[in-house]
Enzyme design. Structure first.
Site, PDB file in Angstrom:
ATOM      1  N   GLU A 531     -43.561 -31.711  36.084  1.00 27.19           N
ATOM      2  CA  GLU A 531     -41.429 -31.493  36.610  1.00 27.19           C
ATOM      3  C   GLU A 531     -40.748 -31.295  35.925  1.00 27.19           C
ATOM      4  O   GLU A 531     -39.974 -30.389  35.657  1.00 27.19           O
ATOM      5  CB  GLU A 531     -41.236 -32.812  37.405  1.00 27.19           C
ATOM      6  CG  GLU A 531     -42.250 -33.794  38.892  1.00 27.19           C
ATOM      7  CD  GLU A 531     -41.796 -32.851  39.418  1.00 27.19           C
ATOM      8  OE1 GLU A 531     -41.344 -31.714  39.706  1.00 27.19           O
ATOM      9  OE2 GLU A 531     -43.467 -32.657  40.229  1.00 27.19           O
ATOM     10  N   HIS A 537     -37.902 -24.583  33.580  1.00 22.88           N
ATOM     11  CA  HIS A 537     -37.377 -23.469  34.419  1.00 22.88           C
ATOM     12  C   HIS A 537     -36.059 -23.092  34.926  1.00 22.88           C
ATOM     13  O   HIS A 537     -35.213 -21.875  34.293  1.00 22.88           O
ATOM     14  CB  HIS A 537     -38.363 -23.015  35.619  1.00 22.88           C
ATOM     15  CG  HIS A 537     -38.476 -21.547  36.247  1.00 22.88           C
ATOM     16  ND1 HIS A 537     -39.652 -21.178  36.704  1.00 22.88           N
ATOM     17  CD2 HIS A 537     -37.891 -20.363  35.786  1.00 22.88           C
ATOM     18  CE1 HIS A 537     -39.892 -19.943  37.350  1.00 22.88           C
ATOM     19  NE2 HIS A 537     -39.346 -19.628  35.934  1.00 22.88           N
TER      20      HIS A 537
END
Length: 740
Positions: A531, A537
């Site tokens: 996660e 990202h």
């Protein structure tokens, strides 16, 4: 594990019911919400709550008490959670939708010829108020849900669907977008602008903008129905899950570790059952129980509770929702000219077609079944050695597999857990980000949060510039949906200024008693890293336009950076540095690390069959061209029976609680985790081949072509630019122990 998307004017119609979707519901460890003591309004009060929200609308508009109508004077513009009340959302949604429509109408009715600057650019800026409201609301419905919020969600979801459809079907707007699209090559646009124009046009077409007459009206009606059905599906799953609890006495604890007993005791006490022990249907509670409890009768109860979520023929049953959603998706795809929903979805992914996705799944399925049968024989041998008289059943697999693991590899999961403490693992994942990308994380206690257990870190780059905030919400509670996921309260962009992202990770760990450490399984630690890969990202996104930012990418690309990040916690040098015994602070012994490595592919037949079974059923539903009625249980059995699934292994996510595909953004795309595993397995080998897991040249390319680019590059070309070549499946099969 759904991709976060900005609530843009052209948001995917199938996702409107959630408006924003969370990224990365990890198949490595999707945990379930903990049933904790929580004062919840009754169903009757839910109606009262919705009415109260409407009554307060005018008052909020007049006295300025609604935080959504004010500037947020908080650090980094974080939502002022203490000031935001449930009754503030409905008036905020209504006003921001009205403003949004006015902004869109002004663009659509502009008398000047359509250009990027007078059409695409203002569309990207339009709806900012609505985005702000939606991101707060849908994050809180996933983490702080109650009867009032659920009632409001059921009201707001179809409103948003109608709102989105109104924009998608604005003929003047689409004509202008189409004009810019058709003249894009002659307009001196840069690469990112070209990508945005192409995506905006394609999204519009896929959202029905080219439809006319009855087809257009039917498409809009389908979207609204799907919006309501997916909302209902998610709420049913949450409500059915938290309605189950297995209450244990002192005499029922045989086989459970001390940490499991303490967690079950804390859960019971939180529910007013002091002196008892409670197992819930959150994965971090039920899975260890199935793995270690010596009470087969109780394992059976826990397993059936887990397997039958949303399938109990009660008020929260989801079987009819499954049937209706599948039927409507098939019809909608055909309105757009596709053969079925799977064609529609995969035409916009790396896989590009259902055939390519199925080819990958079946390439892995056969060796996985073969390995699972071998694992089954090991279990039967173990049962025979112990003199077990009962038949081997699904609720026995984890229990006996753990015994086989210990016998064959001298590896005890309870021993491993003692080395994975949450704070050490947080430090570990931050350390990797620093080594790869030069990031530093400083915890802030002055940032508003929506729950006291949420923690916040200020993130700076190598030049000491703040790039965003990272929120960590790691503990289960009854108001929180299942799973582990990444989302955002704000995404990165440069169009409206240097907008810094506010990124959040969610997990569902058991919260220990006050002052006790939070111990994790190795699987939990892997999920934590997964996660956080998604979070990076979002945090490292460096693009101009919000539609292209962060994780707003194809399903089978979005999991790549997250799954690649998982690899780092398994490396011996990381384990020696951060896997410290929670009592002695001694590093994990080399011998234990070696045993973990040798056992790393153990039970992968089971795990792969469990996952791939879900992906195959997902594909089977969404490749249907005509849907009259579906007997969900029979459909699952027939589909997986044809593929020869071992009887003792069930789908990781049975249809009635398969939120990825019926309440999230992974319909006909659950395969994406495995597609991305090709990329991450092959991609991490770039570091291995460089002889340094933090090799700077490789890390720089990873940042340049993967983590920072959002949806600005072609995915295949981006991967080749990072890796130097196209990916192969060799590393995937080897990592799972299937390579011959």
């Amino acid at each position: 594990m759904s991709i976060h998307r900005r609530f843009s004017v052209l948001a995917c119609a199938s996702a409107v019911s959630i408006a924003i979707l969370a990224t990365g519901c990890s198949h490595q460890q999707e945990q379930e919400s903990k049933v904790a003591k929580q004062a919840e309004p009754s169903a009757a009060n839910a109606t009262v709550g919705a009415e109260a929200a409407q009554t307060v609308t005018q008052a909020s508009l007049k006295d300025g008490s609604n935080p959504f109508f004010n500037t947020w004077d908080t650090p980094y513009g974080v939502p002022p959670f203490d000031d935001i009340k449930t009754e503030h959302f409905l008036p905020a949604f209504k006003q921001s939708m009205e403003t949004h429509l006015q902004e869109v109408d002004a663009i659509a009715n502009n008398e000047q010829p359509a250009t990027f600057d007078n059409t695409i650019k203002p569309l990207e800026l339009a709806g900012a108020d609505l985005t702000r409201v939606a991101m707060v609301f849908f994050n809180l419905t996933g983490t702080e849900s109650n009867a009032d919020m659920q009632a409001l969600q059921r009201e707001i979801s179809p409103m948003l669907s109608r709102h989105s459809t109104t924009i998608q079907m604005n003929e003047n707007l689409f004509k202008r977008i189409k004009t810019v699209y058709q003249t894009r090559e002659q307009s001196n646009l840069n690469a990112e602008q070209l990508r945005l124009v192409e995506r905006m046009y394609n999204d519009a077409v896929r959202s029905g903008a080219n439809l006319e007459g009855e087809a257009r009206e039917r498409f809009a009606a389908i979207n609204e129905q799907i919006s309501s059905l997916t909302t209902s599906f998610g709420q049913n799953t949450l409500n059915d899950s938290r309605g189950f609890k297995l209450v244990l006495e002192e005499t029922d604890l045989d086989g459970m570790s001390q940490s499991m007993v303490e967690a079950a005791s804390a859960t019971a006490e939180a529910q007013g059952l002091k002196g008892k022990y409670v197992i819930t249907l959150q994965r971090s509670s039920v899975e260890p129980f199935l793995q270690f409890s010596n009470r087969r009768d109780l394992r059976e109860k826990a397993f059936k509770g887990w397997a039958l979520r949303g399938d109990n023929d009660n008020e929260f049953d989801n079987k009819k929702n499954v049937e209706q959603i599948v039927k409507l998706r098939a019809e909608r795809a055909q309105l757009l000219g596709y053969k079925h929903h799977s064609d529609y979805v995969l035409s916009n992914t790396m896989a590009a077609s259902p055939e390519a996705a199925m080819d990958l799944l079946l390439k892995v399925w056969d060796p996985a079944v073969k390995q699972a049968k071998k694992e089954r024989e090991w279990i039967l041998e173990q049962m025979a050695a112990e003199g077990a008289k009962h038949e081997f059943a699904a609720w026995d697999w984890r229990y006996y597999a753990e015994k086989v693991r210990k016998a064959r590899f001298d590896l005890d999961q309870g021993e491993i857990t003692q080395y994975f403490e949450l704070n050490n693992m947080l430090e570990a994942k931050f350390y990797v980000a620093e080594q790869l990308f030069g990031l530093t994380f400083a915890e802030r206690t002055d940032i508003p949060v929506y729950n006291p257990s949420v923690r916040v870190w200020e993130v700076r780059d190598a030049s000491k510039n703040v790039i965003g905030l990272f929120f960590g919400d790691y503990y289960a509670r009854s108001t929180k949906r299942s799973g582990a996921w990444m989302s955002a309260f704000r995404t990165q962009q440069k169009l409206a200024g240097n907008v810094k992202p506010l990124i959040i990770n969610n997990m569902n760990l058991n919260k220990p008693a006050e002052g006790e450490p939070t111990l994790m399984s190795f699987s939990d630690a892997t999920t934590l890293f997964h996660e956080f890969g998604h979070a990076l990202h979002g945090l490292l996104s460096d693009v101009t336009y919000p539609t292209l930012a962060g994780t707003s990418v194809s399903r089978d690309w979005v999991e790549f950076p997250a799954q690649l990040y998982e690899h780092f916690i398994a490396q011996p040098q990381m384990l020696k540095k951060f896997a410290l015994h929670y009592k002695t602070n001694e590093p994990m012994p080399d011998a234990l690390i070696e045993r973990m490595k040798k056992a790393s592919t153990f039970n992968q037949g089971f795990a792969t069959v469990e996952f791939t079974a879900s992906a195959l059923v997902d594909m089977a539903y969404h490749k249907m061209t005509k849907v009259d009625s579906i007997d969900v249980r029979a459909f699952e059995d027939k589909t997986l029976g044809d593929y020869g699934k071992p009887e003792e292994i069930i789908m990781r996510h049975r249809s009635p609680h398969f939120g990825h595909i019926f309440a999230g953004g992974y319909s006909s795309a659950y395969y994406a985790y495995m597609w991305s595993e090709i990329l991450d397995s092959d991609g991490f080998n770039a570091f291995v081949e460089a002889g340094d897991i933090f090799d700077k040249q490789t890390a720089d390319k990873l940042y340049k072509y993967v983590f920072s680019t959002g949806d600005t590059l072609n995915y295949d070309e981006a991967y080749k630019s990072f890796r130097g070549r196209a990916p192969t499946t060799d590393a995937l099969l080897e990592n799972r122990g299937f390579k011959q």
